[in-house]
Design a protein around this motif. Structure first.
Motif, PDB file in Angstrom:
ATOM      1  N   ASN A  38      43.355  32.189  34.304  1.00  0.00           N
ATOM      2  CA  ASN A  38      42.849  31.951  32.946  1.00  0.00           C
ATOM      3  C   ASN A  38      41.325  31.932  32.913  1.00  0.00           C
ATOM      4  OD1 ASN A  38      43.464  31.256  30.108  1.00  0.00           O
ATOM      5  ND2 ASN A  38      42.482  29.307  30.611  1.00  0.00           N
ATOM      6  N   ALA A  39      40.707  31.604  34.066  1.00  0.00           N
ATOM      7  CA  ALA A  39      39.248  31.557  34.150  1.00  0.00           C
ATOM      8  C   ALA A  39      38.654  32.883  34.629  1.00  0.00           C
ATOM      9  CB  ALA A  39      38.822  30.430  35.088  1.00  0.00           C
ATOM     10  N   GLY A  40      39.476  33.923  34.744  1.00  0.00           N
ATOM     11  CA  GLY A  40      38.966  35.244  35.084  1.00  0.00           C
ATOM     12  C   GLY A  40      38.924  35.577  36.554  1.00  0.00           C
ATOM     13  N   PHE A  41      39.601  34.779  37.400  1.00  0.00           N
ATOM     14  CA  PHE A  41      39.662  35.098  38.823  1.00  0.00           C
ATOM     15  C   PHE A  41      40.658  36.240  39.051  1.00  0.00           C
ATOM     16  CE2 PHE A  41      37.573  31.126  38.930  1.00  0.00           C
ATOM     17  CZ  PHE A  41      37.060  30.899  40.199  1.00  0.00           C
ATOM     18  N   ILE A  42      40.396  37.018  40.082  1.00  0.00           N
ATOM     19  CA  ILE A  42      41.229  38.171  40.430  1.00  0.00           C
ATOM     20  C   ILE A  42      42.022  37.833  41.686  1.00  0.00           C
ATOM     21  CG2 ILE A  42      41.205  40.601  41.122  1.00  0.00           C
ATOM     22  CD1 ILE A  42      38.392  40.713  39.706  1.00  0.00           C
ATOM     23  N   GLU A  43      43.323  38.122  41.672  1.00  0.00           N
ATOM     24  CA  GLU A  43      44.152  37.797  42.829  1.00  0.00           C
ATOM     25  C   GLU A  43      44.036  38.882  43.896  1.00  0.00           C
ATOM     26  OE1 GLU A  43      48.593  36.165  44.016  1.00  0.00           O
ATOM     27  OE2 GLU A  43      48.255  36.942  41.988  1.00  0.00           O
ATOM     28  N   LEU A  44      43.870  38.451  45.145  1.00  0.00           N
ATOM     29  CA  LEU A  44      43.856  39.324  46.309  1.00  0.00           C
ATOM     30  C   LEU A  44      45.094  39.055  47.151  1.00  0.00           C
ATOM     31  CD1 LEU A  44      40.156  38.764  47.449  1.00  0.00           C
ATOM     32  CD2 LEU A  44      41.023  40.808  46.296  1.00  0.00           C
ATOM     33  N   LYS A  45      45.466  40.007  47.993  1.00  0.00           N
ATOM     34  CA  LYS A  45      46.543  39.827  48.959  1.00  0.00           C
ATOM     35  C   LYS A  45      45.936  39.830  50.353  1.00  0.00           C
ATOM     36  CE  LYS A  45      49.703  39.929  45.757  1.00  0.00           C
ATOM     37  NZ  LYS A  45      50.424  38.691  45.356  1.00  0.00           N
ATOM     38  N   GLU A  46      46.287  38.832  51.134  1.00  0.00           N
ATOM     39  CA  GLU A  46      45.711  38.709  52.466  1.00  0.00           C
ATOM     40  C   GLU A  46      46.070  39.902  53.347  1.00  0.00           C
ATOM     41  OE1 GLU A  46      45.216  35.263  55.934  1.00  0.00           O
ATOM     42  OE2 GLU A  46      46.789  35.073  54.408  1.00  0.00           O
ATOM     43  N   ARG A  47      47.229  40.496  53.120  1.00  0.00           N
ATOM     44  CA  ARG A  47      47.687  41.595  53.970  1.00  0.00           C
ATOM     45  C   ARG A  47      47.025  42.925  53.643  1.00  0.00           C
ATOM     46  NH1 ARG A  47      53.836  42.542  53.427  1.00  0.00           N
ATOM     47  NH2 ARG A  47      53.883  40.287  53.739  1.00  0.00           N
ATOM     48  N   ASP A  48      46.320  42.990  52.509  1.00  0.00           N
ATOM     49  CA  ASP A  48      45.678  44.240  52.100  1.00  0.00           C
ATOM     50  C   ASP A  48      44.275  44.364  52.697  1.00  0.00           C
ATOM     51  OD1 ASP A  48      47.905  44.723  50.578  1.00  0.00           O
ATOM     52  OD2 ASP A  48      46.976  44.105  48.682  1.00  0.00           O
ATOM     53  N   SER A  49      43.769  45.586  52.728  1.00  0.00           N
ATOM     54  CA  SER A  49      42.356  45.804  53.042  1.00  0.00           C
ATOM     55  C   SER A  49      41.526  45.380  51.836  1.00  0.00           C
ATOM     56  CB  SER A  49      42.096  47.282  53.345  1.00  0.00           C
ATOM     57  OG  SER A  49      40.709  47.539  53.394  1.00  0.00           O
ATOM     58  N   TRP A  50      40.402  44.724  52.096  1.00  0.00           N
ATOM     59  CA  TRP A  50      39.528  44.321  50.996  1.00  0.00           C
ATOM     60  C   TRP A  50      38.333  45.255  50.848  1.00  0.00           C
ATOM     61  CZ3 TRP A  50      39.002  38.266  51.678  1.00  0.00           C
ATOM     62  CH2 TRP A  50      40.257  37.678  51.472  1.00  0.00           C
ATOM     63  N   ALA A  51      38.307  46.322  51.601  1.00  0.00           N
ATOM     64  CA  ALA A  51      37.182  47.256  51.542  1.00  0.00           C
ATOM     65  C   ALA A  51      37.015  47.792  50.122  1.00  0.00           C
ATOM     66  CB  ALA A  51      37.407  48.405  52.510  1.00  0.00           C
ATOM     67  N   GLY A  52      35.839  47.582  49.567  1.00  0.00           N
ATOM     68  CA  GLY A  52      35.544  48.075  48.227  1.00  0.00           C
ATOM     69  C   GLY A  52      36.145  47.258  47.108  1.00  0.00           C
ATOM     70  N   LYS A  53      36.897  46.191  47.431  1.00  0.00           N
ATOM     71  CA  LYS A  53      37.564  45.406  46.385  1.00  0.00           C
ATOM     72  C   LYS A  53      36.757  44.189  45.947  1.00  0.00           C
ATOM     73  CE  LYS A  53      42.367  46.606  47.463  1.00  0.00           C
ATOM     74  NZ  LYS A  53      43.706  46.078  47.810  1.00  0.00           N
ATOM     75  N   ILE A  54      35.845  43.732  46.801  1.00  0.00           N
ATOM     76  CA  ILE A  54      35.099  42.516  46.495  1.00  0.00           C
ATOM     77  C   ILE A  54      33.702  42.890  46.032  1.00  0.00           C
ATOM     78  CG2 ILE A  54      34.165  40.367  47.428  1.00  0.00           C
ATOM     79  CD1 ILE A  54      36.493  40.281  49.350  1.00  0.00           C
ATOM     80  N   GLU A  55      33.330  42.398  44.859  1.00  0.00           N
ATOM     81  CA  GLU A  55      32.033  42.716  44.278  1.00  0.00           C
ATOM     82  C   GLU A  55      31.230  41.453  44.043  1.00  0.00           C
ATOM     83  OE1 GLU A  55      32.311  45.204  40.817  1.00  0.00           O
ATOM     84  OE2 GLU A  55      34.197  46.100  41.495  1.00  0.00           O
ATOM     85  N   ARG A  56      29.942  41.594  44.192  1.00  0.00           N
ATOM     86  CA  ARG A  56      29.064  40.474  43.857  1.00  0.00           C
ATOM     87  C   ARG A  56      29.234  40.111  42.378  1.00  0.00           C
ATOM     88  NH1 ARG A  56      25.676  44.074  46.757  1.00  0.00           N
ATOM     89  NH2 ARG A  56      24.933  43.267  48.776  1.00  0.00           N
ATOM     90  N   GLY A  57      29.149  38.822  42.093  1.00  0.00           N
ATOM     91  CA  GLY A  57      29.237  38.366  40.713  1.00  0.00           C
ATOM     92  C   GLY A  57      30.648  38.216  40.187  1.00  0.00           C
ATOM     93  N   LYS A  58      31.660  38.398  41.066  1.00  0.00           N
ATOM     94  CA  LYS A  58      33.050  38.266  40.611  1.00  0.00           C
ATOM     95  C   LYS A  58      33.780  37.162  41.364  1.00  0.00           C
ATOM     96  CE  LYS A  58      33.702  42.813  38.600  1.00  0.00           C
ATOM     97  NZ  LYS A  58      34.608  43.998  38.480  1.00  0.00           N
ATOM     98  N   LYS A  59      34.972  36.807  40.848  1.00  0.00           N
ATOM     99  CA  LYS A  59      35.719  35.639  41.332  1.00  0.00           C
ATOM    100  C   LYS A  59      37.108  36.069  41.785  1.00  0.00           C
ATOM    101  CE  LYS A  59      35.104  34.077  37.173  1.00  0.00           C
ATOM    102  NZ  LYS A  59      35.056  33.248  35.931  1.00  0.00           N
ATOM    103  N   TYR A  60      37.580  35.484  42.894  1.00  0.00           N
ATOM    104  CA  TYR A  60      38.834  35.922  43.496  1.00  0.00           C
ATOM    105  C   TYR A  60      39.625  34.724  44.037  1.00  0.00           C
ATOM    106  CZ  TYR A  60      36.095  40.245  43.598  1.00  0.00           C
ATOM    107  OH  TYR A  60      35.312  41.316  43.248  1.00  0.00           O
ATOM    108  N   PHE A  61      40.919  34.963  44.290  1.00  0.00           N
ATOM    109  CA  PHE A  61      41.727  33.968  44.990  1.00  0.00           C
ATOM    110  C   PHE A  61      42.855  34.656  45.731  1.00  0.00           C
ATOM    111  CE2 PHE A  61      44.150  34.381  41.058  1.00  0.00           C
ATOM    112  CZ  PHE A  61      45.474  34.282  41.485  1.00  0.00           C
TER     113      PHE A  61
END
Length: 489
Positions: A38-61
């Motif tokens: 609800n606060a705009g965080f983006i869900e990640l999967k630990e088993r996935d590659s994060w290459a190119g998925k994480i950007e400065r200024g954004k929120k994840y869990f």
């Protein structure tokens, strides 16, 4: 302008809604996810590659085992090797859990077998209206799918023995946890009146091919399976296995003559993990909050602290170290721009520049047992978070950490308290020492003060919810500029 008093009441009300919807670590993490999404965080999967998925200024869990969760926001000026401001907490509480084979009966009563989890005050579980909640795996479309369930009515009770049959009960209440802690689920006669659905499920299982384990209705009372299936919204035959935890059906509520207290189960440690989540969210409520920040703001809430954190999703696991390692080298930088030899260096730099607040509830002074507390360290409820110190490193606090937190508290106008145990008293511990050892990161232990820790019904201060949320929010917002001013080689 909203007064701090009204803010405190609002935070406490939100927390009560959260804890009442979170009878298990699975529900706790699921509700934390909802707040983050609800606060705009983006869900990640630990088993996935994060290459190119994480950007400065954004929120994840991301989550592990659906009972531990890590969430973070990446500063706009983050570069590999920079520091991370961390708040760690835990999602579990002492509880009773259904055994893998729970079906029991005695003297015409239906009972369920339970296993103790953690160091609970088990005598407080007697004569309470109990139910079950947890994670259920069901057959659905050819797959086994987990579903969260919460049976919203009292179905279990552990009755005490009448005083007439135990005249010493008020002076010495003793019981065997294996033989006298069986909850009653009903009367045996009721089991004779099985529903048609129960009978169908039993017949289906009886005709099935070879199964390595006995059927669910052989291991558990069919009526329990029926209630679980109903809560999951599936046929009885679809229920394959579950992890069910007993909880007190009496909801958490405001207490005291002026609503200055909170009475609830699981304050230890859902209050601090909730405050970690809210503090992180609040710190980035402004869309420009991450502008000019060269750190990462991160919370990590772990399962299994109450039993030593030795699990794949506990604080002693690789969950947080592995995420810190990935973030230290990946955030904002494509893989091809990194030299393999630099990754380890980035991780070590990040670990030493970071700081961890280990957030776990603390002991408020008890008015009826004040002699059990060190005379100069007697925390008061609604007096603000308690910094916990122990020379034997049961807590990881030291002077640089206290000074850093003082600066944060000065900014947020949050009162702080200090606590040490008496020299002739035992001392609990937290995830702080374990994570300090794993990461090599500077660490401080603190928590909101409470009474009746590990009881089925605990007491906390209503204003302390807002105190901790404000402190954590200020910590995340100001760590980048404070960290460099208080450093010891």
């Amino acid at each position: 302008m909203v007064s701090r008093m009204s803010r405190a009441k609002a935070y406490a009300s939100d927390f009560l809604s959260f804890i009442n919807a979170s009878p298990t670590p699975y529900h706790h993490v699921d509700n934390a996810k909802k707040l983050l999404l609800n606060a705009g965080f983006i869900e990640l999967k630990e088993r996935d590659s994060w290459a190119g998925k994480i950007e400065r200024g954004k929120k994840y869990f991301l989550t592990r085992n659906a009972s531990s969760i890590i969430a973070f926001g990446v500063g706009q000026d983050w570069v590999p090797g920079n520091g991370i401001a961390i708040v760690g907490a835990h999602t579990d509480s002492p509880s009773l859990r259904l055994k893998p084979v729970s079906k029991k009966s005695a003297e015409h009563y239906l009972q369920v077998g339970v296993e103790v989890y953690g160091g609970g005050l088990w005598h407080t579980w007697f004569d309470r209206d109990l139910s079950v909640a947890g994670r259920v795996f069901v057959s659905e479309g050819g797959s086994l799918v987990p579903k969260l369930i919460k049976i919203n009515k009292p179905i279990l009770r552990i009755p005490t023995l009448a005083i007439h049959l135990d005249r010493d009960a008020n002076t010495k209440f003793e019981f065997n946890r294996e033989t006298m802690l069986f909850p009653i689920a009903g009367l045996a006669e009721a089991e004779l009146n099985k529903t048609e659905a129960d009978s169908i499920a039993t017949d289906v299982e009886a005709k099935a091919d070879f199964e390595p384990l006995s059927s669910m209705t052989e291991r558990h009372h069919p009526k329990i399976i029926s209630l679980v299936a109903g809560a999951a919204g599936v046929p009885i035959s679809a229920v394959r296995d579950f992890e069910l935890i007993l909880y007190d059906t009496q909801p958490g509520t405001f207490g005291g003559m002026s609503d200055e207290l909170i009475y609830s189960q699981r304050l230890d440690n859902q209050m601090m993990s909730y405050c970690a989540v809210r503090g992180l969210i609040d710190s980035m409520a402004d869309t420009e909050a991450l502008a000019g920040d060269d750190t990462i703001r991160l919370i990590s809430c772990f399962d299994h602290e109450e039993i030593g954190s030795e699990s794949a999703q506990g604080a002693r696991s690789n969950f947080l170290p592995s995420i810190v390692k990935r973030l230290s080298s990946l955030s904002g930088i494509p893989d091809e721009d990194l030299k393999a030899s630099s990754i380890g260096s980035f991780y070590e730099q990040t670990a030493i520049k970071s700081f961890l607040i280990s957030a776990d509830m603390a002991h408020a002074v008890h008015p009826n047992y004040s002699a059990r507390y060190e005379s100069s360290h007697r925390p008061q409820m609604n007096g603000g978070p308690v910094i916990k110190i122990n020379a034997n490193q049961r807590y990881s606090t030291n002077s640089p950490g206290i000074l850093l937190l003082e600066e944060v508290a000065r900014i947020s106008k949050t009162p702080l308290q200090l606590f040490v145990v008496r020299n002739d008293s035992s001392c609990g511990s937290t995830i702080g020492p374990a994570l300090a050892s794993l990461l090599g990161t500077r660490t401080l232990d603190l928590g909101n003060p409470q009474l009746s820790m590990h009881s089925i019904r605990e007491t906390g201060g209503a204003a302390d919810v807002e105190h901790a949320c404000s402190l954590f929010s200020a910590y995340f917002n100001n760590y980048a500029k404070i960290e460099g001013t208080i450093f010891v080689e």
